[in-house]
Scaffold this motif. Structure first.
Motif, PDB file in Angstrom:
ATOM      1  N   SER A 191      12.419  20.964  74.253  1.00 11.49           N
ATOM      2  CA  SER A 191      13.626  21.798  74.134  1.00 11.49           C
ATOM      3  C   SER A 191      14.550  21.473  75.292  1.00 11.49           C
ATOM      4  O   SER A 191      14.098  21.169  76.398  1.00 11.49           O
ATOM      5  N   PHE A 192      15.836  21.557  75.021  1.00  9.51           N
ATOM      6  CA  PHE A 192      16.831  21.229  76.049  1.00  9.51           C
ATOM      7  C   PHE A 192      17.738  22.412  76.316  1.00  9.51           C
ATOM      8  O   PHE A 192      17.950  23.253  75.445  1.00  9.51           O
ATOM      9  N   SER A 193      18.304  22.428  77.518  1.00 14.35           N
ATOM     10  CA  SER A 193      19.315  23.434  77.838  1.00 14.35           C
ATOM     11  C   SER A 193      20.623  23.029  77.164  1.00 14.35           C
ATOM     12  O   SER A 193      20.763  21.901  76.709  1.00 14.35           O
ATOM     13  N   GLU A 194      21.578  23.940  77.150  1.00 18.88           N
ATOM     14  CA  GLU A 194      22.878  23.653  76.535  1.00 18.88           C
ATOM     15  C   GLU A 194      23.806  22.986  77.549  1.00 18.88           C
ATOM     16  O   GLU A 194      23.462  22.831  78.708  1.00 18.88           O
ATOM     17  N   GLY A 195      24.981  22.586  77.108  1.00 17.60           N
ATOM     18  CA  GLY A 195      26.003  22.102  78.040  1.00 17.60           C
ATOM     19  C   GLY A 195      26.194  20.601  77.993  1.00 17.60           C
ATOM     20  O   GLY A 195      25.616  19.910  77.162  1.00 17.60           O
ATOM     21  N   PHE A 196      27.051  20.113  78.910  1.00 14.20           N
ATOM     22  CA  PHE A 196      27.410  18.697  78.922  1.00 14.20           C
ATOM     23  C   PHE A 196      26.256  17.794  79.356  1.00 14.20           C
ATOM     24  O   PHE A 196      26.158  16.659  78.939  1.00 14.20           O
ATOM     25  N   SER A 197      25.411  18.292  80.261  1.00 11.43           N
ATOM     26  CA  SER A 197      24.257  17.493  80.648  1.00 11.43           C
ATOM     27  C   SER A 197      22.993  18.256  80.317  1.00 11.43           C
ATOM     28  O   SER A 197      22.418  18.910  81.176  1.00 11.43           O
ATOM     29  N   ASP A 236      40.257  10.965  74.320  1.00  9.98           N
ATOM     30  CA  ASP A 236      39.520  11.678  73.287  1.00  9.98           C
ATOM     31  C   ASP A 236      38.016  11.518  73.519  1.00  9.98           C
ATOM     32  O   ASP A 236      37.260  12.488  73.490  1.00  9.98           O
ATOM     33  N   VAL A 237      37.608  10.279  73.767  1.00  6.64           N
ATOM     34  CA  VAL A 237      36.190  10.014  73.994  1.00  6.64           C
ATOM     35  C   VAL A 237      35.708  10.742  75.250  1.00  6.64           C
ATOM     36  O   VAL A 237      34.670  11.399  75.253  1.00  6.64           O
ATOM     37  N   MET A 238      36.509  10.678  76.313  1.00 10.26           N
ATOM     38  CA  MET A 238      36.099  11.315  77.560  1.00 10.26           C
ATOM     39  C   MET A 238      35.946  12.819  77.401  1.00 10.26           C
ATOM     40  O   MET A 238      35.007  13.411  77.928  1.00 10.26           O
ATOM     41  N   SER A 239      36.856  13.415  76.649  1.00  9.02           N
ATOM     42  CA  SER A 239      36.757  14.864  76.503  1.00  9.02           C
ATOM     43  C   SER A 239      35.517  15.242  75.700  1.00  9.02           C
ATOM     44  O   SER A 239      35.014  16.345  75.801  1.00  9.02           O
ATOM     45  N   LYS A 240      35.014  14.288  74.887  1.00  5.88           N
ATOM     46  CA  LYS A 240      33.806  14.585  74.117  1.00  5.88           C
ATOM     47  C   LYS A 240      32.547  14.463  74.970  1.00  5.88           C
ATOM     48  O   LYS A 240      31.566  15.134  74.710  1.00  5.88           O
ATOM     49  N   VAL A 241      32.545  13.542  75.912  1.00  6.57           N
ATOM     50  CA  VAL A 241      31.282  13.262  76.595  1.00  6.57           C
ATOM     51  C   VAL A 241      31.201  13.773  78.029  1.00  6.57           C
ATOM     52  O   VAL A 241      30.160  13.686  78.644  1.00  6.57           O
ATOM     53  N   GLN A 242      32.271  14.257  78.580  1.00  4.40           N
ATOM     54  CA  GLN A 242      32.142  14.783  79.935  1.00  4.40           C
ATOM     55  C   GLN A 242      32.933  16.069  80.120  1.00  4.40           C
ATOM     56  O   GLN A 242      33.784  16.415  79.318  1.00  4.40           O
ATOM     57  N   ASP A 243      32.600  16.759  81.172  1.00  3.37           N
ATOM     58  CA  ASP A 243      33.253  18.005  81.490  1.00  3.37           C
ATOM     59  C   ASP A 243      34.594  17.687  82.158  1.00  3.37           C
ATOM     60  O   ASP A 243      34.625  17.180  83.273  1.00  3.37           O
ATOM     61  N   VAL A 244      35.667  17.980  81.435  1.00  2.00           N
ATOM     62  CA  VAL A 244      37.006  17.621  81.905  1.00  2.00           C
ATOM     63  C   VAL A 244      37.283  18.185  83.299  1.00  2.00           C
ATOM     64  O   VAL A 244      37.891  17.547  84.138  1.00  2.00           O
ATOM     65  N   LYS A 245      36.799  19.401  83.534  1.00  2.00           N
ATOM     66  CA  LYS A 245      37.096  20.057  84.809  1.00  2.00           C
ATOM     67  C   LYS A 245      36.459  19.312  85.999  1.00  2.00           C
ATOM     68  O   LYS A 245      36.949  19.347  87.101  1.00  2.00           O
ATOM     69  N   LYS A 246      35.330  18.669  85.725  1.00  2.00           N
ATOM     70  CA  LYS A 246      34.611  18.042  86.834  1.00  2.00           C
ATOM     71  C   LYS A 246      34.934  16.568  86.982  1.00  2.00           C
ATOM     72  O   LYS A 246      34.780  16.005  88.045  1.00  2.00           O
TER      73      LYS A 246
END
Lengths: 235, 619
Positions: free
Chosen positions: A37-43, B353-363
């Motif tokens: 199971s994984f946590s949510e979010g970007f990473s 577009d790709v960047m906004s999908k794969v990373q946190d824009v704020k960081k």
């Protein structure tokens, strides 16, 4: 489903630190095809918690971590899948299902651990030290100079030594471990040398952890059970 | 269990013992008795840097596919272990077998940057291999160099028995077969080297004689024997889709600098920036097929367990199947809960577009590499990026929620004026202004612009190989101008300025365009204690200064003077495909500020078409 994984860390792997072992297991899980199971979010990261960090240089045949799994594999299959991914020196000994919830977290359960401190060649205490162990343990107090984050001073470690005996070319002991009273085996060995009126040489011993226990006892006494035994085999 | 070369006591004393124990996932173990060739592959820097390098992973995989070869890895022991090994007389060992490097057949050393040259000497000395090739005997491994710095191997030619010029996938098999044959027949080291010199791409320094003119420039560079070729041909792989690539790279236990799956999508670059050596030596640009990349991505993630994947190329935005590949990776990575780390892409609608999908824009932050502050200067270096494009890209990104921008520039470029230098501050200011054009309620606080400058070092095989390089004082003066100009901008509080050390850059200039006589300077600096020169914490300028002085190395001759168009360069014997005539033409165009089209727009006849493939034959 939450499972508890018991593993051994030996050989050259003793030089891999705790954080790197966590990363190592996360990668091993990914390679193994076990569904974590994984946590949510970007990473997203795996939900994994280790019982008690093991210092660099110490070997062990009783390490634990808990992790959340999706899907249903048997204990035998999980163990096999893990072991197909282990580096030389690492072995998964068992995988068992444990109850969910904070109270049953491996880390918060840790109460005691078994250790052996083996003296390296020509670095054991001189004289008849094997026969001094009993007398050392029968002291009312064993005072050591202890420096913690909070304080520094003489502390009595005797209450936190549950067992101590000579075994082969070393000492085997059961010590209080975990967040309340965490007694390190090195400290006991140093106190023993001091009791003998001797000074240990640098790198005088190799420490090994054999098992980690939870305490199911009450005010009347301890009842230590292995963390493994709190889980059940998944058929 | 393997016996480690270092005792517990040593391993418990040094920082990060995991650097020295091997045993990693996917490391290859073989029976040393059952192979004919033992190859120690070395990256002469610390483990975490060396393990991040793709080239070694490719060759490690390729060599170990042969049953008769066991390729192992070696890195520079960090200074703590270096000291212990010297004190206790412990020979340097390879990670897999933990056996002494001295007993291997080959020691291969990859040359990724000039500032690792003293570490080559460290590796040799700790291995107990004589530093000078001429002092080695039948008992010693053959020391072979490769990688980008071998395109001017001359400053380190004395330390190597041979060099491999170009991409490793082509003639190593031939070299190994020859070695086996000669070893079995009991032929000597000298005989092997003589014969190896005629394998295309193999350069054996001892087979060539060098003479100099009175003014110190090179007079002649000639083979000593008739069967030794006068020129060495760079090796290139023309069919990248059927070349070996590691599906199961070695996974370190400790965090490496590049701690992820790296997917190589393309070699070479179509852009032709005039300062860039990689852009010339890796021509022609060749793309890998996205279909096989997809397969590799999946297999490599499954075989390593990495939680991140990234793409490798000199300019990923020029990879024609990028949208297809990236969209596939986004799906794959969301299924496998893996992060995508994007290479620096040209900032446009697609990449945002790709960047906004794969990373946190704020960081996350946006990266631009304008390389120069003014349009005039960018035309000189042939950097096709205009201010308009940068501002438009930054604007789109700011609208999309980003507020951090990183800008990379160089100082000391040929023909540079004060206006060009100040342009760095002005461009940073314009980007900041663009941010504050967004209505306050839609902004996320202040913007953070980080402008970094490095100092320009002319490199062999670039149109700037003739150029004069600035002195340390000139560099620092220029950095000061930028600093003051940044402070004079209205939005200076949003702009941060960093610059690299100037003294190291000047040394890099010496090592990049030096000749065989520079070897004694390197040796002397090493004797004076220079080691890990690429690390600011260990770099010792005093050791180098002393060496330059005591060997009488003329810094003006090697670094600061502008070279004559007719001059014979130490590296001219290497044929990279791109011709010296083309480089000369480009040097002239640079001085006139004339831009040259990229390879896809229009062929400029650089010479790389002779390899018969890649971008030269697209469409």
């Amino acid at each position: 489903m939450k499972v508890r994984v018991k593993f051994a860390k030996e050989g050259a792997m003793k030089f891999i630190g705790h954080l790197d072992i966590m990363r190592y297991f996360q990668k091993a899980v990914r390679r193994s095809g076990i569904h974590a199971s994984f946590s949510e979010g970007f990473s997203p990261h795996m939900i994994m918690s280790f019982a008690a960090p093991l210092g660099v240089g110490i070997t062990s045949t009783g390490e634990y971590f808990d992790m959340e799994l999706n899907g249903s594999m048997s204990s035998a299959e999980l163990t096999d899948r893990f072991n197909a991914q282990m580096a030389d020196g690492m072995r998964v000994l068992s995988v068992r299902k444990v109850p969910d919830g904070k109270a049953s977290k491996a880390m918060s359960l840790v109460a005691a651990a078994d250790y052996t401190v083996t003296f390296r060649e020509e670095k054991a205490p001189s004289g008849d030290w094997q026969h001094q162990v009993e007398a050392f343990l029968s002291q009312e107090q064993i005072l050591v100079w202890r420096k913690t984050k909070r304080s520094e001073g003489e502390k009595d470690i005797r209450p936190w030594i549950y067992k101590l005996e000579a075994s082969g070319n070393g000492l085997s002991m059961q010590l209080s471990t975990g967040s309340v009273h965490n007694l390190k085996p090195e400290l006991v060995a140093e106190a023993f040398y001091k009791y003998l009126g001797q000074e240990p040489q640098p790198f005088a011993w190799q420490v090994h952890r054999g098992e980690i226990y939870a305490d199911l006892g009450d005010e009347n006494g301890r009842k230590l059970v292995t963390l493994e035994s709190l889980g059940e085999i998944i058929e | 269990m393997r016996k480690l070369a270092l005792s517990d006591e040593i391993l418990m004393t040094v920082e990060k013992p995991a650097r020295y124990i091997g045993n990693e996932i996917n490391a290859v173990m073989k029976d040393a008795q059952a192979v004919d060739i033992r190859f120690a592959m070395c990256f002469p820097d610390v483990y975490e840097i060396g393990m991040s390098y793709l080239g070694i992973q490719i060759l490690y995989d390729m060599f170990n596919r042969r049953d008769d070869v066991w390729c192992e890895r070696v890195y520079s022991p960090w200074i703590d272990l270096d000291k212990i090994m010297r004190e206790q007389n412990i020979p340097l060992f390879a990670l897999e077998s933990q056996d002494a490097v001295r007993d291997f057949d080959f020691l291969g050393i990859t040359l990724q940057y000039e500032m690792c040259y003293t570490n080559i000497l460290q590796v040799l000395e700790l291995s107990r291999i004589p530093l000078l090739a001429e002092e080695r005997t039948e008992q010693h491994p053959l020391v072979i160099g490769g990688g980008p710095c071998s395109y001017n191997p001359e400053p380190i030619a004395d330390f190597f028995d041979l060099f491999y010029i170009g991409e490793g996938e082509t003639v190593y098999d031939e070299l190994f077969d020859l070695y086996k044959e000669y070893k079995k027949a009991g032929r000597t080291r000298a005989e092997f080297l003589r014969r190896a010199a005629s394998i295309p791409g193999i350069y054996v320094p001892s087979m060539y004689e060098v003479s100099y003119n009175e003014d110190g420039t090179l007079a002649a560079f000639t083979p000593r024997y008739e069967d030794v070729p006068a020129q060495v041909e760079k090796q290139v792989v023309m069919d990248l889709d059927h070349v070996t690539y590691p599906k199961a790279p070695v996974v370190p236990f400790i965090k490496a600098t590049q701690d992820r799956v790296v997917l190589e999508i393309m070699r070479g670059c179509i852009r032709g920036c005039r300062f860039c050596q990689a852009g010339m030596i890796y021509r022609p640009t060749r793309q890998k097929d996205a279909e096989s990349m997809k397969e590799y991505a999946r297999a490599m993630l499954e075989n390593t367990g990495y939680e991140e994947i990234s793409l490798s190329s000199l300019s990923s935005s020029d990879y024609e199947q990028l949208p297809e590949l990236v969209n596939y990776l986004i799906d794959l990575c969301s299924e496998k809960k893996v992060n995508i780390s994007l290479p620096s892409l040209r900032i446009d609608a697609f990449s945002l577009d790709v960047m906004s999908k794969v990373q946190d824009v704020k960081k996350s932050s946006l990266t631009f590499a304008p390389e120069a502050g003014s349009q005039r200067m960018r035309d000189v270096i042939n950097k096709g990026l205009t201010e308009e494009v940068i501002l438009e890209g930054a604007g789109k990104a700011f609208e999309g929620g980003w507020n951090k921008v990183k800008l990379y520039f160089m100082l000391g470029l040929p023909t540079e004026t004060e206006e060009d230098i100040k342009g760095i501050a002005h461009l940073s200011q314009k980007i900041a202004e663009r941010y504050y054009e967004i209505p306050k309620e839609r902004r996320v606080g202040k913007c953070q612009i980080t402008a970094s400058t490095s100092f320009f070092v002319p490199k062999p095989f670039t149109p700037f190989q003739w150029a004069s390089m600035n002195t340390e004082e000139q560099f620092l003066e220029k950095a000061k101008i930028v600093k003051q100009e940044v402070r004079a901008q209205i939005n200076q509080k949003s702009i941060k300025y960093n610059y690299h050390e100037a003294d190291v850059s000047v040394l890099e200039g010496l090592l990049a365009r030096g000749d065989r006589r520079v070897a004694k300077t390197i040796l002397e600096a090493y004797r004076n204690g220079a080691l890990f020169d690429a690390w600011s914490e260990t770099f010792r300028m005093d050791a180098w200064k002393k060496a330059i002085e005591s060997t009488g190395t003329d810094m003006n001759f090697y670094v600061h003077r502008e070279r004559d168009l007719g001059e014979l360069f130490p590296w001219d014997f290497i044929r990279i495909g791109v011709t010296k005539d083309f480089l000369k033409r480009e040097w002239e165009n640079a001085k006139q500020g004339k831009v040259t089209s990229n390879c896809r727009e229009k062929c400029s006849g650089c010479g790389a078409a002779k390899f018969g493939g890649g971008v030269c034959y697209e469409g």
